[in-house]
Design a protein around this motif. Structure first.
Motif, PDB file in Angstrom:
ATOM      1  N   ARG A  92      18.354   4.932  -2.076  1.00  0.00           N
ATOM      2  CA  ARG A  92      18.252   4.429  -0.574  1.00  0.00           C
ATOM      3  C   ARG A  92      19.114   3.198  -0.572  1.00  0.00           C
ATOM      4  O   ARG A  92      19.265   2.505  -1.353  1.00  0.00           O
ATOM      5  N   ASP A 265       9.905   4.917   2.275  1.00  0.00           N
ATOM      6  CA  ASP A 265      10.426   5.458   3.306  1.00  0.00           C
ATOM      7  C   ASP A 265       9.839   5.051   4.585  1.00  0.00           C
ATOM      8  O   ASP A 265      10.511   5.208   5.786  1.00  0.00           O
ATOM      9  N   ALA A 268      11.993   1.906   5.270  1.00  0.00           N
ATOM     10  CA  ALA A 268      13.345   2.020   4.571  1.00  0.00           C
ATOM     11  C   ALA A 268      14.541   1.570   5.718  1.00  0.00           C
ATOM     12  O   ALA A 268      15.286   1.043   5.601  1.00  0.00           O
TER      13      ALA A 268
END
Length: 390
Positions: A92, A265, A268
């Motif tokens: 990420r 997430d 994120a």
């Protein structure tokens, strides 16, 4: 040589923070040895990529292709350099390592749970948790004969005591700023054996992993050692230190564990938003084409470390030779410096800007952190001026 050795006069003239941010009490300039950046510019491949991005007009918000590109470059770099089989889908984009730590504390750690920080530690690790109402438990590291032949080592029983006290996170820095230790596999496995018995995460800062100086000591990522390691680990890395582009924030978080990745997430997008586009383009180039330049950089840093080690060997100054990073840890416990701290003495009497040891841990008032990513003549002047204090 493709590495540019910038002179101190040039860095003063351009107003580099490292060289102009700290002066003596009377306003005289100092040798810049405090901020964690190098006096070597960056790799030509990185500079060309960033210049090309500017020429192409990539000066706006993040394009949709950016995160997949940096994720792929990061995964490939981890495999090639360290043998860690990371999939791009597990990477990420984040603005920087410290915002990733902040997000980990805010979103993944139990509210109010203490944070265990082995010391000496990168200074923000000791101050960030308090911003979010998480107390810090400092765990001074083992030294000398207690460190198992490594000079310094994690105090696993101290970490265990912190976890027993309810800590929800252990901050791991590997390579270790400021000690330069590259932790061995048995040390990482021993830490895992402690942490896995508690409801706690590990935040593994691996921003200096590309700057391992001792070729006999392989870098091993904590989360790479198996699914049970990855299940409780947020790994943060970046090209910023290794290729000297720290002023262009772009970092990567690696989350091989699916459940932990799903938790990340949820937030994120917030952590990704401030990643610098030009810096991310530079990071991609660094990971894909920056190895040769970095090999030259490591040779320069090793030569500076050799110089310092030889010069300090017959003195009472305790010098921890780094296995990785260009940040070094100097102990002045056996030196009479008068009423000032080591860093203040270095600043006022030797005109060297260094970091106060006490900012890296409550037990280290007699220590200082000194950056050796500088030209050889600058390293020589640092040594001469320090020896002049004895």
């Amino acid at each position: 040589m493709s590495v540019r050795l910038f002179s101190d006069s040039h860095l003063y003239r351009t107003g580099s923070l490292k060289w102009t941010g700290i002066t003596t009490a009377s306003g005289e300039p100092t040798i810049g040895a405090w901020v964690a950046e190098m006096d070597f510019g960056t790799a030509p491949e990185v500079a060309d990529a960033m210049k090309g991005a500017i020429d192409d007009g990539l000066l706006g918000y993040q394009p949709t292709w950016l995160e997949p590109r940096i994720a792929g470059a990061t995964a490939e770099f981890q495999k090639r350099r360290f043998g860690w089989e990371v999939d791009a889908s597990q990477v990420r984009l984040v603005a920087a390592v410290l915002p990733a730590l902040e997000a980990t504390i805010r979103h993944l750690v139990r509210p109010g749970a203490p944070i265990v920080v082995p010391t000496p530690a990168y200074m923000p690790f000791l101050t960030i948790p308090g911003k979010f109402d998480h107390p810090v438990i400092e765990v001074p590291s083992l030294r000398g004969t207690r460190a198992g032949g490594h000079g310094w080592a994690l105090d696993l029983e101290g970490i265990r005591a912190g976890l027993e006290a309810g800590a929800g996170l252990v901050i791991l820095c590997n390579p270790w700023n400021p000690l330069g230790r590259v932790l061995r596999e048995d040390e990482l496995r021993a830490l895992h054996d402690v942490v896995c018995g508690y409801d706690a995460l590990v935040f593994s800062d691996e921003i200096h992993s590309s700057l391992v100086l001792d070729e006999q000591v392989p870098f091993i990522s904590y989360a790479a050692l198996g699914p049970s390691f990855a299940a409780h680990t947020v790994t943060a890395t970046a090209a910023s230190k290794g290729w000297n582009i720290a002023g262009l924030p772009s970092a990567q978080v690696i989350l091989p564990d699916e459940a932990l990745r799903e938790r990340w997430d949820v937030f994120a997008a917030d952590v990704r938003h401030d990643a610098n586009v030009i810096g991310t383009v530079g990071a991609i180039a660094a990971y894909e084409r920056g190895d040769a330049w970095q090999r030259e950089v490591k040779e320069l840093i090793r030569a500076n470390v050799d110089l310092v080690e030889r010069a300090l060997a017959p003195t009472p100054i305790d010098f921890a030779r780094p296995e990785g990073t260009y940040l070094t840890w100097w102990g002045f416990e056996g030196v009479d410096l008068g009423p000032l701290s080591p860093a203040a003495t270095l600043r006022e009497r030797a005109h060297i800007a260094a970091n106060e040891g006490i900012t890296l841990g409550a037990h280290y008032a007699s220590w200082a952190r000194i950056n050796l990513a500088c030209a050889p003549d600058v390293a020589s002047r640092i040594v001469e001026r320090v020896l002049g204090l004895l």
